[in-house]
Scaffold this motif. Sequence first.
Motif, PDB file in Angstrom:
ATOM      1  N   TYR A   1       0.837  -1.194   0.000  1.00  0.00           N
ATOM      2  CA  TYR A   1       0.000   0.000   0.000  1.00  0.00           C
ATOM      3  C   TYR A   1       0.875   1.248   0.000  1.00  0.00           C
ATOM      4  O   TYR A   1       2.033   1.209   0.406  1.00  0.00           O
ATOM      5  CB  TYR A   1      -0.875   0.051   1.255  1.00  0.00           C
ATOM      6  N   VAL A   2       0.277   2.366  -0.418  1.00  0.00           N
ATOM      7  CA  VAL A   2       0.880   3.685  -0.305  1.00  0.00           C
ATOM      8  C   VAL A   2       0.008   4.471   0.662  1.00  0.00           C
ATOM      9  O   VAL A   2      -1.214   4.530   0.487  1.00  0.00           O
ATOM     10  CB  VAL A   2       0.937   4.402  -1.679  1.00  0.00           C
ATOM     11  N   ALA A   3       0.624   5.055   1.695  1.00  0.00           N
ATOM     12  CA  ALA A   3      -0.109   5.849   2.680  1.00  0.00           C
ATOM     13  C   ALA A   3       0.397   7.287   2.624  1.00  0.00           C
ATOM     14  O   ALA A   3       1.509   7.581   3.061  1.00  0.00           O
ATOM     15  CB  ALA A   3       0.069   5.277   4.076  1.00  0.00           C
ATOM     16  N   MET A   4      -0.417   8.159   2.073  1.00  0.00           N
ATOM     17  CA  MET A   4      -0.062   9.578   1.955  1.00  0.00           C
ATOM     18  C   MET A   4      -1.340  10.411   2.051  1.00  0.00           C
ATOM     19  O   MET A   4      -2.414   9.951   1.672  1.00  0.00           O
ATOM     20  CB  MET A   4       0.618   9.863   0.607  1.00  0.00           C
ATOM     21  N   ASN A   5      -1.195  11.633   2.545  1.00  0.00           N
ATOM     22  CA  ASN A   5      -2.300  12.584   2.606  1.00  0.00           C
ATOM     23  C   ASN A   5      -3.498  12.039   3.383  1.00  0.00           C
ATOM     24  O   ASN A   5      -4.643  12.338   3.059  1.00  0.00           O
ATOM     25  CB  ASN A   5      -2.743  13.029   1.204  1.00  0.00           C
ATOM     26  N   GLY A   6      -3.247  11.213   4.401  1.00  0.00           N
ATOM     27  CA  GLY A   6      -4.325  10.672   5.213  1.00  0.00           C
ATOM     28  C   GLY A   6      -5.153   9.617   4.517  1.00  0.00           C
ATOM     29  O   GLY A   6      -6.249   9.290   4.962  1.00  0.00           O
ATOM     30  N   CYS A   7      -4.638   9.055   3.433  1.00  0.00           N
ATOM     31  CA  CYS A   7      -5.363   8.034   2.667  1.00  0.00           C
ATOM     32  C   CYS A   7      -4.450   6.837   2.422  1.00  0.00           C
ATOM     33  O   CYS A   7      -3.241   6.976   2.338  1.00  0.00           O
ATOM     34  CB  CYS A   7      -5.809   8.588   1.309  1.00  0.00           C
ATOM     35  N   VAL A   8      -5.073   5.673   2.286  1.00  0.00           N
ATOM     36  CA  VAL A   8      -4.361   4.469   1.895  1.00  0.00           C
ATOM     37  C   VAL A   8      -4.727   4.184   0.446  1.00  0.00           C
ATOM     38  O   VAL A   8      -5.908   4.169   0.093  1.00  0.00           O
ATOM     39  CB  VAL A   8      -4.750   3.267   2.787  1.00  0.00           C
ATOM     40  N   PHE A   9      -3.716   3.957  -0.380  1.00  0.00           N
ATOM     41  CA  PHE A   9      -3.923   3.745  -1.808  1.00  0.00           C
ATOM     42  C   PHE A   9      -3.395   2.381  -2.235  1.00  0.00           C
ATOM     43  O   PHE A   9      -2.380   1.911  -1.726  1.00  0.00           O
ATOM     44  CB  PHE A   9      -3.173   4.806  -2.624  1.00  0.00           C
TER      45      PHE A   9
ATOM     46  N   PRO B   1      -1.282   0.459  -4.810  1.00  0.00           N
ATOM     47  CA  PRO B   1      -0.179   0.961  -5.633  1.00  0.00           C
ATOM     48  C   PRO B   1      -0.460   0.933  -7.132  1.00  0.00           C
ATOM     49  O   PRO B   1       0.199   1.635  -7.892  1.00  0.00           O
ATOM     50  CB  PRO B   1       0.996   0.050  -5.272  1.00  0.00           C
ATOM     51  N   TYR B   2      -1.441   0.126  -7.556  1.00  0.00           N
ATOM     52  CA  TYR B   2      -1.767   0.043  -8.982  1.00  0.00           C
ATOM     53  C   TYR B   2      -2.738   1.135  -9.421  1.00  0.00           C
ATOM     54  O   TYR B   2      -3.023   1.259 -10.614  1.00  0.00           O
ATOM     55  CB  TYR B   2      -2.339  -1.333  -9.323  1.00  0.00           C
ATOM     56  N   SER B   3      -3.256   1.899  -8.458  1.00  0.00           N
ATOM     57  CA  SER B   3      -4.225   2.936  -8.845  1.00  0.00           C
ATOM     58  C   SER B   3      -3.972   4.249  -8.106  1.00  0.00           C
ATOM     59  O   SER B   3      -4.905   4.902  -7.657  1.00  0.00           O
ATOM     60  CB  SER B   3      -5.653   2.436  -8.604  1.00  0.00           C
ATOM     61  N   VAL B   4      -2.710   4.620  -7.992  1.00  0.00           N
ATOM     62  CA  VAL B   4      -2.357   5.881  -7.341  1.00  0.00           C
ATOM     63  C   VAL B   4      -1.270   6.587  -8.138  1.00  0.00           C
ATOM     64  O   VAL B   4      -0.462   5.935  -8.808  1.00  0.00           O
ATOM     65  CB  VAL B   4      -1.875   5.661  -5.881  1.00  0.00           C
ATOM     66  N   ARG B   5      -1.293   7.892  -8.047  1.00  0.00           N
ATOM     67  CA  ARG B   5      -0.205   8.689  -8.621  1.00  0.00           C
ATOM     68  C   ARG B   5      -0.064   9.969  -7.809  1.00  0.00           C
ATOM     69  O   ARG B   5      -0.996  10.389  -7.111  1.00  0.00           O
ATOM     70  CB  ARG B   5      -0.446   9.017 -10.083  1.00  0.00           C
ATOM     71  N   LYS B   6       1.114  10.560  -7.933  1.00  0.00           N
ATOM     72  CA  LYS B   6       1.344  11.854  -7.302  1.00  0.00           C
ATOM     73  C   LYS B   6       0.947  12.931  -8.295  1.00  0.00           C
ATOM     74  O   LYS B   6       1.444  12.957  -9.422  1.00  0.00           O
ATOM     75  CB  LYS B   6       2.817  12.005  -6.919  1.00  0.00           C
ATOM     76  N   ASP B   7       0.049  13.797  -7.888  1.00  0.00           N
ATOM     77  CA  ASP B   7      -0.326  14.957  -8.695  1.00  0.00           C
ATOM     78  C   ASP B   7       0.650  16.069  -8.310  1.00  0.00           C
ATOM     79  O   ASP B   7       0.518  16.678  -7.241  1.00  0.00           O
ATOM     80  CB  ASP B   7      -1.776  15.360  -8.391  1.00  0.00           C
ATOM     81  N   ARG B   8       1.640  16.314  -9.137  1.00  0.00           N
ATOM     82  CA  ARG B   8       2.671  17.298  -8.819  1.00  0.00           C
ATOM     83  C   ARG B   8       2.126  18.718  -8.783  1.00  0.00           C
ATOM     84  O   ARG B   8       2.642  19.564  -8.052  1.00  0.00           O
ATOM     85  CB  ARG B   8       3.819  17.170  -9.810  1.00  0.00           C
TER      86      ARG B   8
END
Length: 174
Positions: free
Chosen positions: A145-153, A155-162
Amino acid sequence: MIDLSEPVTVFTTGGTIDKEYFDAKSAYEIGEPQIGALLHEAGVAFPFTVEALMRKDSLDMTAADRQLIADRVASAASRRVIVTHGTDTMADTARVVAAVLDALASETTVVFVGSLTPARFKSTDAEFNVGFAAAAVQTLAPGAYVAMNGCVFDPYSVRKDRNRNRFETVSSGV
């Protein structure tokens, strides 16, 4: 119920969370891992170990680096693993780890976390993100999992919006 005696293994790879800036022109280096100090200061009730795998900006990571991370996660003694990672390519590495864990039918839960500002800064998201990752790794089902911005994502459906400097869900096949 959470078993607080089960240890958490933390692997650090570098990224903004561990950056040290030296001048106004943004000269930096990846410093000592900060997550151990953050967890100690928070007074976490679970045992943990911290191992630095590398000190790289995630934009400088190679396929070999990602494979090393996946191999170390897969061979960790603990079933709970946190990986600190730079935010720019965090999802890429999380996908490599997810694929390895899936192939092994692993019972390991791994949570990738980082920060958008260094942990050494007075105003940082590092403390919140690390605390959130610590809770997530203890409560999520096995997987990556990716945990950022108070959310769990996933990894196959997340990206960083720069542009917005945050993570967001996208359709699979990023």
